[in-house]
Scaffold this motif. Structure first.
Motif, mmCIF file in Angstrom:
data_model
loop_
_atom_site.group_PDB
_atom_site.id
_atom_site.type_symbol
_atom_site.label_atom_id
_atom_site.label_comp_id
_atom_site.label_asym_id
_atom_site.label_seq_id
_atom_site.Cartn_x
_atom_site.Cartn_y
_atom_site.Cartn_z
ATOM 1 N N ILE A 1 0.877 -1.181 0.000
ATOM 2 C CA ILE A 1 0.000 0.000 0.000
ATOM 3 C C ILE A 1 0.911 1.227 0.000
ATOM 4 C CG2 ILE A 1 -1.852 1.270 1.170
ATOM 5 C CD1 ILE A 1 -2.583 -1.335 2.622
ATOM 6 N N ASP A 2 0.592 2.171 -0.877
ATOM 7 C CA ASP A 2 1.374 3.402 -0.971
ATOM 8 C C ASP A 2 0.422 4.585 -0.798
ATOM 9 O OD1 ASP A 2 3.074 5.477 -1.607
ATOM 10 O OD2 ASP A 2 3.196 5.005 -3.756
ATOM 11 N N THR B 1 -2.000 11.890 1.302
ATOM 12 C CA THR B 1 -3.407 11.541 1.589
ATOM 13 C C THR B 1 -4.118 10.805 0.442
ATOM 14 O OG1 THR B 1 -4.437 13.604 0.864
ATOM 15 C CG2 THR B 1 -3.642 13.561 3.122
ATOM 16 N N ARG B 2 -3.418 10.493 -0.624
ATOM 17 C CA ARG B 2 -4.024 9.708 -1.706
ATOM 18 C C ARG B 2 -3.570 8.252 -1.610
ATOM 19 N NH1 ARG B 2 -5.944 11.123 -6.283
ATOM 20 N NH2 ARG B 2 -4.838 9.402 -7.259
ATOM 21 N N SER C 1 -8.065 2.100 -4.666
ATOM 22 C CA SER C 1 -7.245 3.296 -4.903
ATOM 23 C C SER C 1 -8.123 4.532 -5.099
ATOM 24 C CB SER C 1 -6.331 3.084 -6.110
ATOM 25 O OG SER C 1 -7.084 3.040 -7.281
ATOM 26 N N ASP C 2 -7.524 5.696 -4.899
ATOM 27 C CA ASP C 2 -8.272 6.946 -5.047
ATOM 28 C C ASP C 2 -8.474 7.291 -6.523
ATOM 29 O OD1 ASP C 2 -8.917 7.742 -2.466
ATOM 30 O OD2 ASP C 2 -6.850 8.389 -2.091
ATOM 31 N N THR C 3 -9.570 7.938 -6.809
ATOM 32 C CA THR C 3 -9.865 8.374 -8.175
ATOM 33 C C THR C 3 -8.876 9.461 -8.598
ATOM 34 O OG1 THR C 3 -12.184 7.989 -7.716
ATOM 35 C CG2 THR C 3 -11.694 9.307 -9.653
ATOM 36 N N GLN C 4 -8.484 9.417 -9.844
ATOM 37 C CA GLN C 4 -7.644 10.499 -10.363
ATOM 38 C C GLN C 4 -8.088 10.839 -11.784
ATOM 39 O OE1 GLN C 4 -3.451 8.730 -10.883
ATOM 40 N NE2 GLN C 4 -3.932 9.728 -12.839
ATOM 41 N N LYS D 1 -10.756 1.810 -13.888
ATOM 42 C CA LYS D 1 -12.218 1.786 -13.807
ATOM 43 C C LYS D 1 -12.663 3.066 -13.102
ATOM 44 C CE LYS D 1 -16.350 -0.390 -13.391
ATOM 45 N NZ LYS D 1 -17.255 -0.523 -14.535
ATOM 46 N N ASP D 2 -13.402 3.905 -13.781
ATOM 47 C CA ASP D 2 -13.896 5.160 -13.213
ATOM 48 C C ASP D 2 -12.770 6.013 -12.628
ATOM 49 O OD1 ASP D 2 -16.489 4.309 -13.827
ATOM 50 O OD2 ASP D 2 -16.689 3.268 -11.905
ATOM 51 N N GLY D 3 -11.666 6.064 -13.316
ATOM 52 C CA GLY D 3 -10.545 6.889 -12.860
ATOM 53 C C GLY D 3 -9.775 6.289 -11.698
ATOM 54 N N LYS D 4 -10.059 5.029 -11.378
ATOM 55 C CA LYS D 4 -9.297 4.350 -10.321
ATOM 56 C C LYS D 4 -8.381 3.333 -10.982
ATOM 57 C CE LYS D 4 -12.642 4.645 -6.593
ATOM 58 N NZ LYS D 4 -12.616 3.894 -5.360
ATOM 59 N N ILE D 5 -7.144 3.324 -10.538
ATOM 60 C CA ILE D 5 -6.141 2.472 -11.182
ATOM 61 C C ILE D 5 -5.789 1.307 -10.262
ATOM 62 C CG2 ILE D 5 -3.812 2.412 -12.147
ATOM 63 C CD1 ILE D 5 -4.107 5.479 -12.524
#
Lengths: 449, 441
Positions: free
Chosen positions: A21-22, A26-27, B95-98, B66-70
């Motif tokens: 996990i990276d 905060t992302r 993962s966070d959306t980007q 998928k929907d900006g999540k990698i």
């Protein structure tokens, strides 16, 4: 096939899964897994080793198989035909140590829970003047199976987990960095690590006010982490039997000779429940503790089956380790300077004027030349027996033999730090340990001379 | 042991196709990198070959969006591809959306193969010959004792494909040799790595390793002070890799982890210095027309005549920070896809760097311990000599060099006319004035 064509073989299969996990400012940048299954077959032919590295599935279930498929042995033997050095190996003690129970199995919590905990930890690094934070988590589960033509057979599973946090501070054009990490075989308890983030951030901010270190020859106190790196880089590598056999170690022919003060004992112990723990080594030898330096006298080298047979000097086998799919070579495990009797205050007082070096940004050694170098994360000047101004970018280098004799005091506060050691393109988990130690005439690096 | 490196291209294509077919309805986009490799190597211990190795391996790396999540996952066994795809999809959930503008597209299969030598085969006799020739080179310096080294041949086939129709394949070969030697407590080493067997120069490797160990004996101590230093390409490249190169990463800059934050279009080095990334430079040893994501690579000036003109980006970091990719996705092994440089070229004013009195260092010990945030470093010099009149004069026993890489660029007074070509760098020797050396004299 004529079975007498080989003198020995062993096979090691490693199946594993690593989760990373990276968290970057905060992302959640990455939260993923890597799967692997790899095997290595070593066959001792007429002269040297023949090695075959292949997909683990191709060697099958080692535990239920009586013998390796002859086709694979033949392939490895074919590679052995390249060799022209007659290698001998020693028969070594068998047996596997029990795997220590984990305090907490990190696999019990989901990836989502771990990511949430990391994000929570990160908040503790968000302080004034901190402009960037990054956290990493790794959890690796490996199932290792081993068999040899000597009849040794082992299977075990080991879980290693770890966490790191970095905080970057900025004031004007000046940036500094604070860093903390922890790795363990006991199962990392992430929810108790918030303080490590706060410490990293505090240090990054304090370093903005630290002075560049003045380089030169001076007295230096090394904290347990840096002194542990010293034990590892300066002593441990030079005591590795393969380097001694090749003529690449300054400690060749030093068994029985005095190389440090009588208070100095340096140990490599793969049986300790630290990050470098090995229940059995990677060529099937039972692991035991080795006193490399005993009361100031060079006592033993670290050996594999091959270097033990080479009769290069006393020591025991059980120190052979390899990355999955790689040839096992002589490696350290948990390397440490045994505690002495001095308190921390006595060390500072004895130093009077010098420098206290803290933490480690890593190090490197040229064991043949007998030269080492490593960097502290930061330090403090010691003036009139008091800890004074913080300094940054300080390092230590020196000649192994000279520096060992320069150890004048050994503290009583042994502490271990976990990390990874690289050699011959292979990285293995290790721990280094030491109490605080005091060196006279240390060569300290700093941009101001 | 001869024959040729031979791969099952059909099986590789089937796995790639199966992954993309299964992934397509589940995600917006999917990318597969599949690599298969074989190698044969011989390891020297002292002057004899003690290990012969034959290895084969494969690697699959999957990325889904998928929907900006990698999401990403990888494996070293093609058998695990379904588990790997499933893990990549799970990874994307977490993962966070980007911001995401899509993977590169393609309309037809492309072949790279620019660094492929079909005459390189797993021939043990050729390996043995290279080792003999290195040994022969080392014999030119009586007193040098070989401690280790080796030779290896490898071949790799890779497929990079995605659900946008990109399908690129690349074959490459590598022939590598290395020798280490010692004389008393003076060490020397040299290596060479090429994609063409004929480009290797084993005698030179042997001679160089032996020369440095033999002529480095009985070094004298140096006094602490300020000296002009000449760093050989090995030494200079190590310091650049630890400090300057990560500082030019777009991600590092945007995440406030670089000394170059806010410095775009400012002078960060003297006017005569330039640094660029040129993966297709004809001098480069390993070339491929596209990066790790399939973006075509081009000449990328980073520092031009002293001015900072660009950072480097892969797709992920470019989309995240509202920039364009510079074609700098690199795969160091199949498991890791990140932004990086393909072939760093450093240029500056040329001169005879050792004409005037200086301290020369072939390499440094501990470059990786430099402070990547500030560029500050303290390293021990490897094979240091006093030099003058264009030649190495007297060996130095030990010396530590301290400084700051970014300040050192301003202290750089000249570069050698010849550059050394490393697998990912083309670097000259550099002369820097007034550097801090800590000695034991």
């Amino acid at each position: 096939m004529d079975n007498t064509a080989y003198r020995y073989y062993d096979v090691r299969r490693v199946r594993g899964e690593a989760t990373h996990i990276d968290i970057d400012n905060t992302r959640i940048e990455l939260a993923g897994s890597v799967f692997y299954d790899t095997a290595l077959i070593r066959v001792l032919g007429e002269f040297g080793w023949g090695v075959l590295s292949l997909d683990g599935e191709m060697v099958g279930d080692i535990a239920t198989r009586e013998k390796l498929p002859l086709e694979l042995i033949q392939k490895a033997l074919h590679a052995a035909k390249l060799t022209n050095e007659r290698i001998e190996i020693s028969e070594t003690a068998s047996g596997m140590r029990a795997i220590p129970a984990m305090k907490e199995d990190p696999r019990a919590s989901s990836l989502e829970e771990k990511a949430e905990t990391l994000l929570d930890i990160e908040k503790h690094a968000k302080k004034d003047e901190i402009v960037s934070t990054r956290l990493g988590y790794i959890e690796k589960t490996e199932q290792i199976s081993f068999a040899s033509s000597h009849g040794d057979e082992y299977e075990y599973e080991l879980v290693r987990s770890g966490f790191s946090v970095m905080a970057v501070s900025r004031r004007g054009s000046l940036s500094q960095m604070g860093y903390n990490r922890e790795h363990t075989i006991s199962g990392i308890q992430l929810r108790t690590k918030h303080h490590l983030a706060a410490e990293a951030a505090d240090r990054a901010v304090k370093l903005l006010d630290a002075k560049p270190a003045k380089g030169g020859k001076m007295k230096a106190i090394l904290d347990p982490e840096l002194a542990g790196v010293f034990a590892h880089e300066a002593v441990g590598h030079a005591a590795e039997g393969d380097l001694v056999k090749e003529g690449s170690s300054v400690l060749e022919n030093y068994i029985g000779k005095k190389i440090g003060p009588k208070e100095l004992t340096v140990i490599d112990d793969p049986t300790l429940e630290q990050f470098g723990f090995c229940p059995v080594d990677d060529e099937g030898t039972k692991t035991e503790c080795t006193e490399i330096i005993s009361h100031g006298v060079m006592h033993a080298y670290l050996h594999s089956k091959e270097t033990l047979a080479a009769d290069i000097g006393y020591g025991i086998a059980g120190h052979s380790r390899g990355m999955p799919g790689d040839v096992p070579i002589v490696r350290m495990s948990n390397t440490f300077i045994a505690p002495g009797e001095c308190s921390y205050d006595e060390l500072i007082e004895s130093c009077r004027d010098g420098i206290l070096l803290i933490g480690s940004r890593g190090g490197q050694v040229d064991p043949g030349r007998g030269i080492f170098q490593f960097n502290a994360e930061y330090g403090y000047l010691i003036e009139n027996g008091e800890v004074g101004q913080m300094v940054r970018d300080v390092s230590l280098s020196g000649e192994i033999l000279t520096t060992l004799h320069a150890i004048t005091h050994i503290g009583d506060d042994l502490t271990f730090s976990a990390g990874f050691c690289g050699k011959s393109g292979q990285s293995v988990p290790v721990s280094d340990g030491s109490p605080h130690i005091l060196l006279s005439d240390a060569i300290v690096g700093g941009s101001d001379v | 042991m001869a024959g040729s490196f031979d791969f099952d291209y059909h099986a590789a294509a089937e796995v790639v196709e199966a992954i993309l077919k299964k992934a397509a309805p589940l995600v917006d986009e999917a990318e597969v990198y599949l690599g298969i490799s074989e190698s044969l190597s011989a390891d020297l211990k002292r002057d004899k070959i003690s290990i012969g190795s034959n290895s084969s391996g494969s690697a699959v790396s999957i990325r889904v969006i998928k929907d900006g999540k990698i999401g990403v996952s990888s494996t070293d066994s093609t058998m695990f591809w379904e588990k790997c795809l499933s893990a990549a999809i799970s990874s994307a959930h977490l993962s966070d959306t980007q911001p995401w503008g899509g993977l590169p597209s393609g309309t037809h299969e492309k072949e790279g193969n620019l660094s492929f030598d079909s005459s390189l085969t797993p021939d043990s006799a050729l390996l043995g010959d290279l080792i003999d020739r290195m040994r022969s080179g080392a014999e030119s310096e009586p007193g040098a004792v070989i401690t280790g080294g080796g030779a290896s041949f490898s071949s790799r086939y890779s497929v990079l494909a995605n659900t946008n129709g990109l399908y690129n394949t690349n074959k490459s070969t590598t022939a590598s040799i290395m020798l280490e030697a010692i004389a008393d407590q003076s060490t020397g080493y040299e290596s060479d790595s090429q994609y063409q067997l004929s480009a290797l120069d084993p005698e030179r490797v042997g001679e160089t390793a032996a020369w440095f160990c033999v002529h480095g004996q009985n070094g004298e101590e140096v006094k602490t002070g300020s000296y002009d230093i000449v760093l050989a390409p090995e030494a200079f490249s190590s310091l650049l890799e630890a400090t300057l190169i990560p500082a030019l990463s777009g991600r590092s800059v945007h995440m406030n982890r670089s000394v170059f934050v806010g410095k775009m279009n400012e002078m960060v080095a003297p006017e005569q210095l330039s640094l660029y990334d040129h993966g297709m430079d004809t001098r480069s040893i390993f070339r491929c027309p596209w990066d790790g994501e399939g973006t075509s690579i081009s000449h990328l000036p980073l520092i031009e005549k002293g001015k900072l003109v660009s950072y480097y980006y892969d797709l992920k970091s470019a989309y995240l920070f509202g920039e364009k990719t510079t074609g700098n996705a690199v795969r160091y092994g199949a498991n890791s896809l990140s932004s990086g440089l393909h072939n760093v070229v450093f240029e500056g004013p040329t001169m005879d760097v050792m004409d005037e009195k200086c301290i020369y260092a072939r390499d440094v010990v501990g470059a990786h311990t430099a402070n990547p945030m500030t560029g500050d470093f303290s390293v021990e010099l490897s094979s240091p000599f006093f030099a003058e009149g264009g030649a190495l004069q007297r060996p130095i026993k030990t010396a530590m060099l301290s400084g700051n890489v970014f300040d050192m660029l301003h202290a750089l007074v000249g570069c050698s006319k010849e550059s050394r070509i490393f697998p990912r760098m083309i670097i000259p020797s550099v002369r820097c004035a007034g550097m801090s050396v800590i000695g034991r004299g």
